[in-house]
Design a protein around this motif. Structure first.
Motif, PDB file in Angstrom:
ATOM      1  N   ILE A 156      50.026  34.476  29.461  1.00 16.92           N
ATOM      2  CA  ILE A 156      50.546  35.640  30.185  1.00 16.92           C
ATOM      3  C   ILE A 156      49.667  35.946  31.391  1.00 16.92           C
ATOM      4  N   LEU A 157      48.347  35.957  31.198  1.00 17.43           N
ATOM      5  CA  LEU A 157      47.431  36.247  32.295  1.00 17.43           C
ATOM      6  C   LEU A 157      47.528  35.208  33.402  1.00 17.43           C
ATOM      7  N   GLN A 158      47.609  33.934  33.017  1.00 18.57           N
ATOM      8  CA  GLN A 158      47.700  32.879  34.024  1.00 18.57           C
ATOM      9  C   GLN A 158      48.992  32.990  34.829  1.00 18.57           C
ATOM     10  N   TYR A 205      51.313  35.265  40.451  1.00 20.61           N
ATOM     11  CA  TYR A 205      52.150  36.162  41.256  1.00 20.61           C
ATOM     12  C   TYR A 205      51.346  37.265  41.947  1.00 20.61           C
ATOM     13  N   LEU A 206      50.125  37.462  41.494  1.00 20.51           N
ATOM     14  CA  LEU A 206      49.307  38.557  42.010  1.00 20.51           C
ATOM     15  C   LEU A 206      48.825  38.249  43.430  1.00 20.51           C
ATOM     16  N   LEU A 207      49.015  39.191  44.319  1.00 21.04           N
ATOM     17  CA  LEU A 207      48.573  39.032  45.702  1.00 21.04           C
ATOM     18  C   LEU A 207      47.055  39.202  45.791  1.00 21.04           C
ATOM     19  N   SER A 232      40.168  44.969  33.166  1.00 20.27           N
ATOM     20  CA  SER A 232      40.843  44.817  34.458  1.00 20.27           C
ATOM     21  C   SER A 232      39.938  44.082  35.433  1.00 20.27           C
ATOM     22  N   GLY A 233      40.555  43.511  36.446  1.00 27.92           N
ATOM     23  CA  GLY A 233      39.805  42.828  37.482  1.00 27.92           C
ATOM     24  C   GLY A 233      40.680  42.568  38.690  1.00 27.92           C
ATOM     25  N   GLU A 234      40.046  42.110  39.764  1.00 28.15           N
ATOM     26  CA  GLU A 234      40.733  41.919  41.042  1.00 28.15           C
ATOM     27  C   GLU A 234      40.805  40.456  41.434  1.00 28.15           C
ATOM     28  N   LYS A 235      41.865  40.125  42.154  1.00 27.78           N
ATOM     29  CA  LYS A 235      42.006  38.801  42.721  1.00 27.78           C
ATOM     30  C   LYS A 235      41.351  38.803  44.099  1.00 27.78           C
ATOM     31  N   GLY A 236      40.496  37.832  44.341  1.00 27.23           N
ATOM     32  CA  GLY A 236      39.796  37.754  45.626  1.00 27.23           C
ATOM     33  C   GLY A 236      40.732  37.566  46.800  1.00 27.23           C
ATOM     34  N   GLU A 237      40.205  37.880  47.957  1.00 24.96           N
ATOM     35  CA  GLU A 237      40.990  37.770  49.205  1.00 24.96           C
ATOM     36  C   GLU A 237      41.266  36.329  49.542  1.00 24.96           C
TER      37      GLU A 237
END
Length: 85
Positions: free
Chosen positions: A12-14, A19-21, A80-85
């Protein structure tokens, strides 16, 4: 994007990650140690940035002998965490 249970948490996470920007945040809930470990392992492999872990719990007042104590009910971890630029 919020992820909670169901199929394999890693799958699910992958899928959600794809799709996460960039700059987006992913959130997953764990109610047991095995799921918390799986989430942590997956986020590490995805190189998630700024990971945060918060534990949330609901307590119920119970009688134990002559004392009243608060007993934890189903504590959960919110990761939680963030996707890098």
């Amino acid at each position: 994007m919020c992820v909670e249970g169901g199929r394999s948490v890693k799958a699910i996470l992958q899928a959600a990650w794809s799709y996460l920007l960039p700059g987006g945040r992913i959130v997953a809930i764990a109610t047991n140690l095995e799921t918390l470990y799986a989430i942590s392992e997956c986020l590490s492999s995805l190189q998630v940035r700024n990971v945060e872990v918060v534990q949330s719990v609901i307590n119920r007042l119970e009688n134990r002998g002559i004392h009243q104590v608060f007993a934890a009910l189903d504590p959960m971890f919110i990761v939680s965490g963030e996707k890098g630029e």
